[in-house]
Design a protein around this motif. Structure first.
Motif, PDB file in Angstrom:
ATOM      1  N   UNK A 121       0.951  -1.238   0.075  1.00 42.04           N
ATOM      2  CA  UNK A 121       0.100   0.119  -0.129  1.00 42.04           C
ATOM      3  C   UNK A 121       0.781   1.328  -0.050  1.00 42.04           C
ATOM      4  N   UNK A 122       2.003   1.251   0.723  1.00 45.29           N
ATOM      5  CA  UNK A 122       2.785   2.492   0.860  1.00 45.29           C
ATOM      6  C   UNK A 122       4.291   1.771   1.209  1.00 45.29           C
ATOM      7  N   UNK A 123       5.464   2.668   0.868  1.00 45.58           N
ATOM      8  CA  UNK A 123       6.586   2.571   1.437  1.00 45.58           C
ATOM      9  C   UNK A 123       7.015   3.623   1.785  1.00 45.58           C
ATOM     10  N   UNK A 124       8.036   3.700   2.946  1.00 43.42           N
ATOM     11  CA  UNK A 124       8.617   4.952   3.398  1.00 43.42           C
ATOM     12  C   UNK A 124       9.451   4.668   4.211  1.00 43.42           C
ATOM     13  N   UNK A 125      10.622   5.803   4.410  1.00 40.93           N
ATOM     14  CA  UNK A 125      11.907   5.411   5.556  1.00 40.93           C
ATOM     15  C   UNK A 125      11.346   6.213   6.612  1.00 40.93           C
ATOM     16  N   UNK A 126      11.289   5.745   7.781  1.00 43.48           N
ATOM     17  CA  UNK A 126      10.862   6.635   9.276  1.00 43.48           C
ATOM     18  C   UNK A 126      12.076   6.331  10.270  1.00 43.48           C
ATOM     19  N   UNK A 127      12.534   7.288  10.541  1.00 42.23           N
ATOM     20  CA  UNK A 127      13.718   7.598  11.539  1.00 42.23           C
ATOM     21  C   UNK A 127      14.861   6.493  11.062  1.00 42.23           C
ATOM     22  N   UNK A 128      14.984   6.568   9.682  1.00 47.79           N
ATOM     23  CA  UNK A 128      16.118   5.798   8.922  1.00 47.79           C
ATOM     24  C   UNK A 128      15.976   4.282   8.906  1.00 47.79           C
ATOM     25  N   UNK A 129      14.607   3.811   9.053  1.00 44.90           N
ATOM     26  CA  UNK A 129      14.198   2.498   8.982  1.00 44.90           C
ATOM     27  C   UNK A 129      13.258   2.437   7.878  1.00 44.90           C
ATOM     28  N   UNK A 130      13.473   1.323   6.690  1.00 48.10           N
ATOM     29  CA  UNK A 130      12.504   0.966   5.867  1.00 48.10           C
ATOM     30  C   UNK A 130      11.285   0.439   6.444  1.00 48.10           C
ATOM     31  N   UNK A 131      10.132   1.190   5.981  1.00 47.82           N
ATOM     32  CA  UNK A 131       8.680   0.490   6.726  1.00 47.82           C
ATOM     33  C   UNK A 131       7.792   0.346   5.494  1.00 47.82           C
ATOM     34  N   UNK A 132       6.961  -0.563   5.531  1.00 46.58           N
ATOM     35  CA  UNK A 132       5.970  -0.896   4.738  1.00 46.58           C
ATOM     36  C   UNK A 132       4.678  -0.996   5.226  1.00 46.58           C
ATOM     37  N   UNK A 133       3.897  -0.595   4.488  1.00 46.85           N
ATOM     38  CA  UNK A 133       2.398  -0.680   4.723  1.00 46.85           C
ATOM     39  C   UNK A 133       1.527  -1.504   3.489  1.00 46.85           C
ATOM     40  N   UNK A 134       0.916  -2.747   4.155  1.00 47.21           N
ATOM     41  CA  UNK A 134       0.486  -3.438   2.935  1.00 47.21           C
ATOM     42  C   UNK A 134      -1.124  -3.455   3.194  1.00 47.21           C
TER      43      UNK A 134
END
Length: 200
Positions: free
Chosen positions: A65-78
């Protein structure tokens, strides 16, 4: 470094592992196995899941659904994962994606490209790759050296170079991986014995 796999007649590339739930809206932190996450994790990208058979996600796929980098960490929403509880059910899942043979990915090879390559240390052939084992933490090259199989972690520090055209991989293994280390106890005993003889 990543070893790609052929699964059910398709070429598949392992691109990430879902490490832990992040926040309350279903996000998951990613451990990346790809050099181009922005291209791999675009909205709508679909991944095959590697999970235990007991998992409710076994045999299913997930869609980004979305991919972003948060506080230097890769994060994915599915898609269909909207809260932390749902995200927790996917922790430790490995993500695979179909890939064409001619698609290039840095530091990634299909298993069949690695099997049969000579393993070279200090310009000396010490064995041959006989198979590749895939594990959540890392891949292992199984190297036949003499009459034994040696498990070599497929990481940059130990396998700095793969040259498929030249038919070899370069290894810089830690002491003891390809040979038995000398028994330091025996060496110390020998030194003590020679010292006592000299004093007499």
């Amino acid at each position: 470094m990543v070893a790609k796999d052929r699964n059910q007649g398709k070429n598949q590339l392992r691109v990430g592992r879902l490490v832990k739930a992040h926040g309350l809206k279903g996000a998951l932190k990613l451990e990346l196995y790809t050099d181009n996450p922005e291209r791999r994790f675009t909205p709508g990208a679909e991944f095959t899941l590697q999970v235990p058979e007991a998992s409710p996600w076994h045999g299913k796929t997930v869609v980004v659904r979305e991919y972003r980098v948060m506080n230097g960490n890769p994060v994915v929403f599915l898609e269909d994962v909207d809260d932390r509880e749902g995200a927790e059910t996917l922790v430790r899942a490995i993500l695979w994606i179909d890939q064409d043979d001619d698609e290039v990915e840095d530091d990634a090879w299909f298993d069949h490209q690695l099997v049969g390559l000579d393993v070279v240390r200090d310009e000396v052939v010490v064995g041959k790759v006989v198979r590749v084992e895939h594990f959540p933490a890392q891949d292992l090259l199984i190297v036949r050296s003499g009459d034994q199989d040696i498990m070599v972690p497929f990481v940059q520090a130990i396998v700095p170079s793969v040259d498929v055209r030249a038919g070899r991989v370069i290894v810089t293994p830690p002491p003891g991986l390809f040979e038995e280390l000398p028994d330091t106890t025996d060496t110390a005993d020998a030194g003590e014995s020679s010292g006592s003889d000299a004093s007499e």
